[in-house]
Design an enzyme around this catalytic site. Structure first.
Site, mmCIF file in Angstrom:
data_model
loop_
_atom_site.group_PDB
_atom_site.id
_atom_site.type_symbol
_atom_site.label_atom_id
_atom_site.label_comp_id
_atom_site.label_asym_id
_atom_site.label_seq_id
_atom_site.Cartn_x
_atom_site.Cartn_y
_atom_site.Cartn_z
ATOM 1 N N ASN A 1 11.135 -8.979 6.865
ATOM 2 C CA ASN A 1 11.771 -8.027 7.840
ATOM 3 C C ASN A 1 11.540 -8.346 9.477
ATOM 4 O O ASN A 1 10.397 -9.580 9.570
ATOM 5 C CB ASN A 1 11.730 -6.323 7.952
ATOM 6 C CG ASN A 1 12.180 -5.348 7.173
ATOM 7 O OD1 ASN A 1 13.185 -5.410 6.445
ATOM 8 N ND2 ASN A 1 10.587 -4.678 6.565
ATOM 9 N N ILE B 1 0.907 -1.837 -0.011
ATOM 10 C CA ILE B 1 0.508 -0.150 -0.119
ATOM 11 C C ILE B 1 0.723 1.648 0.341
ATOM 12 O O ILE B 1 0.466 2.430 -0.530
ATOM 13 C CB ILE B 1 -0.872 -0.119 1.874
ATOM 14 C CG1 ILE B 1 -2.291 0.891 1.015
ATOM 15 C CG2 ILE B 1 -0.605 0.856 2.748
ATOM 16 C CD1 ILE B 1 -3.273 0.556 1.812
ATOM 17 N N GLY C 1 13.218 -4.165 10.901
ATOM 18 C CA GLY C 1 12.004 -3.316 11.169
ATOM 19 C C GLY C 1 10.209 -3.468 10.523
ATOM 20 O O GLY C 1 10.045 -3.024 9.369
ATOM 21 N N GLN C 2 9.630 -4.515 11.331
ATOM 22 C CA GLN C 2 8.772 -5.444 10.788
ATOM 23 C C GLN C 2 7.807 -4.840 11.634
ATOM 24 O O GLN C 2 7.811 -4.305 12.824
ATOM 25 C CB GLN C 2 8.938 -7.011 11.726
ATOM 26 C CG GLN C 2 7.381 -7.731 11.321
ATOM 27 C CD GLN C 2 7.513 -8.907 11.318
ATOM 28 O OE1 GLN C 2 8.950 -9.686 11.907
ATOM 29 N NE2 GLN C 2 7.013 -10.108 11.034
ATOM 30 N N HIS D 1 5.793 -11.639 5.585
ATOM 31 C CA HIS D 1 5.725 -11.590 4.363
ATOM 32 C C HIS D 1 7.522 -11.529 3.440
ATOM 33 O O HIS D 1 8.051 -10.017 3.948
ATOM 34 C CB HIS D 1 4.573 -10.239 3.977
ATOM 35 C CG HIS D 1 5.199 -9.116 4.977
ATOM 36 N ND1 HIS D 1 5.302 -9.087 6.332
ATOM 37 C CD2 HIS D 1 6.223 -8.569 4.834
ATOM 38 C CE1 HIS D 1 5.639 -8.329 6.739
ATOM 39 N NE2 HIS D 1 6.050 -7.589 6.218
ATOM 40 N N LEU D 2 7.251 -11.547 2.179
ATOM 41 C CA LEU D 2 8.771 -11.427 1.926
ATOM 42 C C LEU D 2 8.340 -10.280 0.632
ATOM 43 O O LEU D 2 7.208 -10.225 -0.124
ATOM 44 C CB LEU D 2 8.956 -12.768 0.667
ATOM 45 C CG LEU D 2 10.169 -12.528 0.052
ATOM 46 C CD1 LEU D 2 11.075 -12.645 0.233
ATOM 47 C CD2 LEU D 2 10.190 -13.808 -0.910
ATOM 48 N N HIS D 3 9.412 -9.503 0.532
ATOM 49 C CA HIS D 3 9.033 -7.777 -0.306
ATOM 50 C C HIS D 3 9.725 -7.842 -1.770
ATOM 51 O O HIS D 3 10.969 -8.916 -1.527
ATOM 52 C CB HIS D 3 9.959 -6.647 0.414
ATOM 53 C CG HIS D 3 9.068 -6.268 2.243
ATOM 54 N ND1 HIS D 3 8.430 -4.975 1.736
ATOM 55 C CD2 HIS D 3 9.271 -6.718 2.828
ATOM 56 C CE1 HIS D 3 7.981 -4.727 3.118
ATOM 57 N NE2 HIS D 3 8.265 -5.393 4.127
HETATM 58 P P1 5GP Z 1 7.215 -4.767 7.166
HETATM 59 O O1 5GP Z 1 7.499 -3.540 7.970
HETATM 60 O O2 5GP Z 1 6.097 -5.526 8.027
HETATM 61 O O3 5GP Z 1 8.173 -5.563 6.759
HETATM 62 O O4 5GP Z 1 6.783 -4.310 5.985
HETATM 63 C C1 5GP Z 1 4.906 -4.438 6.133
HETATM 64 C C2 5GP Z 1 4.158 -3.836 4.469
HETATM 65 O O5 5GP Z 1 3.092 -3.633 4.589
HETATM 66 C C3 5GP Z 1 5.011 -2.170 4.739
HETATM 67 O O6 5GP Z 1 5.897 -2.061 3.290
HETATM 68 C C4 5GP Z 1 3.242 -1.489 4.020
HETATM 69 O O7 5GP Z 1 3.773 -0.733 3.201
HETATM 70 C C5 5GP Z 1 2.734 -2.805 4.414
HETATM 71 N N1 5GP Z 1 1.390 -2.564 4.518
HETATM 72 C C6 5GP Z 1 0.776 -2.141 5.390
HETATM 73 N N2 5GP Z 1 -0.555 -2.201 5.980
HETATM 74 C C7 5GP Z 1 -1.059 -2.408 4.227
HETATM 75 C C8 5GP Z 1 -1.774 -3.125 3.524
HETATM 76 O O8 5GP Z 1 -3.271 -2.166 4.454
HETATM 77 N N3 5GP Z 1 -2.028 -3.133 2.304
HETATM 78 C C9 5GP Z 1 -1.356 -3.208 1.958
HETATM 79 N N4 5GP Z 1 -1.398 -3.864 0.631
HETATM 80 N N5 5GP Z 1 -0.494 -3.145 2.727
HETATM 81 C C10 5GP Z 1 0.124 -2.804 3.996
#
Ligand code: 5GP
Ligand code: ZN
Length: 114
Positions: free
Chosen positions: A87, A31, A93-94, A100-102
């Site tokens: 992360n 998002i 930075g999680q 989830h794999l970016h």
């Molecule tokens: P993290 O920081 O946990 O590795 O990554 C979480 C990711 O989830 C972030 O890049 C953030 O932009 C994304 N994200 C958070 N909330 C939502 C959502 O409601 N929908 C989508 N599609 N992505 C989300």
């Protein structure tokens, strides 16, 4: 997990821009994209962090990486290159506690990460 954002995305209780789904995985657009292509690939089953993985998840993690590789090819970022990233917990930075794999691509990535 009833209170998990990504479990809600899997159940389609929260809308997302889905790229593909299989019996075990889902991929959707981030998002808040950090690159021209920023896709999250997740297992449909809830796993909180990478720390919670064990040997029984080997095949699943392999599927995640292979799915990312296939997507990179479809997006035509395989040859220019891309970044795959998990992360884990606060220092990693999680923010969302469902692994989830970016998949990030479409621009030159910097190293080291911030
Ligand atoms: P993290 O920081 O946990 O590795 O990554 C979480 C990711 O989830 C972030 O890049 C953030 O932009 C994304 N994200 C958070 N909330 C939502 C959502 O409601 N929908 C989508 N599609 N992505 C989300
Ligand atoms: Zn979850």
């Amino acid at each position: 997990m009833t209170d998990c954002l990504f479990c809600k995305i899997v159940k389609k209780e929260i809308p997302s821009d889905i790229i593909f789904e299989t019996d075990t995985l889902m991929a959707f657009k981030d998002i808040n994209p950090q690159a021209p292509h920023h896709i999250l690939i997740i297992p449909k089953n809830h796993i909180t962090t990478v720390n919670d993985l064990d040997e029984r998840d080997s095949e699943l993690i392999g599927e995640l990486v292979l799915a990312a590789k296939d997507l990179a090819k479809e997006l035509e970022i395989a040859e220019p290159g891309y970044r795959l990233l998990f992360n884990c917990n606060a220092d990693g930075g999680q923010d969302v506690f469902h692994i989830h794999l970016h998949l990030l691509g479409g621009r030159k990535m910097t190293w080291p990460p911030g």
